[in-house]
Design a protein around this motif. Structure first.
Motif, PDB file in Angstrom:
ATOM      1  N   VAL A 160       0.830  -1.208   0.000  1.00  0.00           N
ATOM      2  CA  VAL A 160       0.000   0.000   0.000  1.00  0.00           C
ATOM      3  C   VAL A 160       0.862   1.255   0.000  1.00  0.00           C
ATOM      4  N   MET A 161       1.990   1.226   0.720  1.00  0.00           N
ATOM      5  CA  MET A 161       2.886   2.386   0.727  1.00  0.00           C
ATOM      6  C   MET A 161       3.464   2.643  -0.661  1.00  0.00           C
ATOM      7  N   ILE A 162       3.772   1.569  -1.372  1.00  0.00           N
ATOM      8  CA  ILE A 162       4.287   1.731  -2.732  1.00  0.00           C
ATOM      9  C   ILE A 162       3.221   2.369  -3.616  1.00  0.00           C
ATOM     10  N   VAL A 163       1.985   1.888  -3.492  1.00  0.00           N
ATOM     11  CA  VAL A 163       0.882   2.443  -4.278  1.00  0.00           C
ATOM     12  C   VAL A 163       0.694   3.921  -3.952  1.00  0.00           C
ATOM     13  N   TYR A 164       0.697   4.265  -2.675  1.00  0.00           N
ATOM     14  CA  TYR A 164       0.533   5.662  -2.267  1.00  0.00           C
ATOM     15  C   TYR A 164       1.689   6.513  -2.782  1.00  0.00           C
ATOM     16  N   ALA A 173      11.094   5.009  -0.223  1.00  0.00           N
ATOM     17  CA  ALA A 173      12.053   4.696   0.839  1.00  0.00           C
ATOM     18  C   ALA A 173      11.717   5.459   2.113  1.00  0.00           C
ATOM     19  N   ASP A 174      11.382   6.756   1.989  1.00  0.00           N
ATOM     20  CA  ASP A 174      11.009   7.544   3.168  1.00  0.00           C
ATOM     21  C   ASP A 174       9.722   7.025   3.797  1.00  0.00           C
ATOM     22  N   LEU A 175       8.784   6.588   2.977  1.00  0.00           N
ATOM     23  CA  LEU A 175       7.541   6.019   3.506  1.00  0.00           C
ATOM     24  C   LEU A 175       7.825   4.733   4.275  1.00  0.00           C
ATOM     25  N   PHE A 176       8.712   3.897   3.731  1.00  0.00           N
ATOM     26  CA  PHE A 176       9.081   2.667   4.434  1.00  0.00           C
ATOM     27  C   PHE A 176       9.690   2.986   5.800  1.00  0.00           C
ATOM     28  N   ILE A 177      10.608   3.936   5.806  1.00  0.00           N
ATOM     29  CA  ILE A 177      11.279   4.290   7.053  1.00  0.00           C
ATOM     30  C   ILE A 177      10.289   4.895   8.042  1.00  0.00           C
ATOM     31  N   ALA A 178       9.379   5.732   7.547  1.00  0.00           N
ATOM     32  CA  ALA A 178       8.404   6.376   8.422  1.00  0.00           C
ATOM     33  C   ALA A 178       7.431   5.381   9.034  1.00  0.00           C
ATOM     34  N   ILE A 238      17.669  -0.723   2.871  1.00  0.00           N
ATOM     35  CA  ILE A 238      16.962   0.527   2.561  1.00  0.00           C
ATOM     36  C   ILE A 238      17.270   1.571   3.611  1.00  0.00           C
ATOM     37  N   TYR A 239      17.178   1.186   4.895  1.00  0.00           N
ATOM     38  CA  TYR A 239      17.395   2.148   5.977  1.00  0.00           C
ATOM     39  C   TYR A 239      18.808   2.723   5.958  1.00  0.00           C
ATOM     40  N   LEU A 240      19.776   1.884   5.599  1.00  0.00           N
ATOM     41  CA  LEU A 240      21.167   2.327   5.606  1.00  0.00           C
ATOM     42  C   LEU A 240      21.553   3.051   4.321  1.00  0.00           C
ATOM     43  N   GLY A 241      20.634   3.122   3.374  1.00  0.00           N
ATOM     44  CA  GLY A 241      20.919   3.806   2.116  1.00  0.00           C
ATOM     45  C   GLY A 241      21.765   3.006   1.164  1.00  0.00           C
ATOM     46  N   ILE A 242      21.929   1.712   1.430  1.00  0.00           N
ATOM     47  CA  ILE A 242      22.747   0.864   0.565  1.00  0.00           C
ATOM     48  C   ILE A 242      22.010   0.526  -0.727  1.00  0.00           C
TER      49      ILE A 242
END
Length: 433
Positions: A160-164, A173-178, A238-242
């Motif tokens: 759902v976050m990807i769709v949004y 990536a920011d949505l995942f982290i949030a 993702i969180y580490l920016g790799i």
């Protein structure tokens, strides 16, 4: 007057098509075509082609079928058995006993699936028979499973976050982290509810499991290690920016295939079935996004979003008042549509309202996903209620009542998120700078 009649025609057409059982994506395309014919002389055929192509060809959207495929592969492995066997010795001595496995199991599988349906089904097919065999009350077993299954929408990687993110052009990536801190907070609140039930109710006091030995706990940790490793690789990258979400999804698919090989569960039949499941789900979501993009284009010519924003401005309503109005709106809408459909259907109007009000769109994404979670357990068409019914054969009304405490906990957690938005925004602001 003609504009008012045209807008009324759009709304009536939308409602009639949805009530008639037309696919939501096709409905959006049809209403978008009607809007183009009513409000502009531009041919809608080439406009539809452009809108559909632009909405489905973005690089960020590539992660969607990959994460879905990863979940489909793991759904067909021995993961659910290992989850129960690994979590049971670690959690069963807590007040509430093995009910905590419903919560922890759904939270764990959510971190590698992104799908509420896959999460609930994978955990439920093992936990429900085990809990029933140990005489746990059905009210708690079914209610906690229905509520915890919604974590598949919030805990990243979330479909759902990807769709949004694609719909509003915000960083996935920011949505995942949030989503991670609100997801953990909701998981903790679910666990506290079970803990208090186990501490202060007569049923809960009677259901005390025997303590696990050190050997059993170590064996449980061993069974959980592949899952922890896969989550660490996918989410940690993702969180580490790799890695970007798409690159992390590739790692997840490779990891899930490796796990299936290690468990000797990977066969030609499993591979074909997982691909078919991923294609069906991905095609459904792609159709929704294509319809949403074309409807957004058609509605843009009508001026409806600007009119709604102007009308909201005249109400002199506070941001908090606006947000709680949207809570009520999405909960009612969620009684009739699934979470993804309700988000895609409404973003054409809701997004400009949120941006005009100065709401952070990353926070708003977590908010919308949270409310979509709540809609998963609201009758008459709460999707998770039907999944639990399919697993158990129990009456839908009983399951809805059992899930009501979880709904109230989610509403309380949502209120905390509304009044303390940094719960969602602190982590992405510090990790992504």
């Amino acid at each position: 007057m003609s504009e008012v009649l045209s807008v009324a025609a759009l709304i009536i057409s939308l409602l009639l098509m949805l009530a008639g059982g037309v696919w939501v994506g096709v409905t959006l395309l049809g209403v978008g075509a009607l809007a183009m014919m009513l409000f502009t002389s531009r041919p809608f055929g080439d406009a539809m082609a452009t809108a559909v192509w632009s909405s489905t060809s973005g690089w960020s959207l590539v992660s969607l079928p990959l994460f879905i495929w990863m979940g489909e592969i793991l759904f067909r492995t021995r993961l659910s058995e290992d989850l129960f066997a690994g979590l049971s010795p670690l959690l069963r001595r807590l007040p509430g006993g093995l009910l905590h496995v419903n919560i922890a199991g759904c939270a764990s599988f959510s971190a590698i699936s992104g799908s509420s349906a896959a999460t609930l089904t994978t955990v439920g097919k093992i936990s429900v028979p085990e809990l029933e065999k140990r005489d746990y009350p059905d009210f708690m077993t079914y209610g906690t499973l229905a509520g915890a299954g919604t974590l598949g929408l919030l805990i990243p990687p979330s479909i759902v976050m990807i769709v949004y993110g694609v719909a509003v052009q915000e960083s996935i990536a920011d949505l995942f982290i949030a989503g991670i801190v609100p997801g953990l907070l909701l998981t903790l609140m679910f666990g506290v509810y079970i803990f208090l039930w186990g501490m202060f109710t007569e049923q809960g006091k009677r259901l005390r499991e025997r303590p696990a030995s050190l050997r059993e706990k170590l064996e449980g940790i061993r069974k959980l290690f592949p899952l922890v490793l896969l989550v660490g690789v996918v989410i940690g990258s993702i969180y580490l920016g790799i890695a970007s979400p798409t690159e992390a999804a590739v790692l997840g698919v490779l990891g899930s295939l490796g796990l299936a090989v290690w468990q000797r569960k990977l066969s030609w039949q499993v591979l074909v079935a997982s691909l078919e499941g991923a294609v069906r789900t991905s095609a459904m979501i792609a159709l929704l996004l294509a319809g949403s993009a074309f409807l957004t284009l058609g509605i843009g010519f009508s001026g409806i979003p600007n009119m709604v924003v102007a009308w909201i401005s005249t109400l002199d309503i506070s941001v908090i008042g606006l947000i709680f109005s949207l809570v009520a709106f999405y909960i009612v809408l969620g009684c009739f549509l699934d979470g993804i459909s309700s988000i895609v259907l409404t973003m054409v109007v809701v997004e400009p309202i949120a941006r005009h009000a100065g709401i952070d769109m990353i926070w708003f994404g977590i908010f919308v996903v949270f409310v979509a979670e709540m809609a998963m357990i609201t009758p008459p068409v709460g999707f998770n209620l039907f999944l639990v019914q399919n697993l158990t054969g129990k009456d839908l009304g009983f399951i809805a009542k059992a899930a009501l405490p979880m709904f109230l906990i989610m509403f309380l957690c949502l209120c905390i998120l509304i009044f303390f938005p940094d719960i969602a925004l602190w982590l992405p602001s510090h990790i992504r700078g």
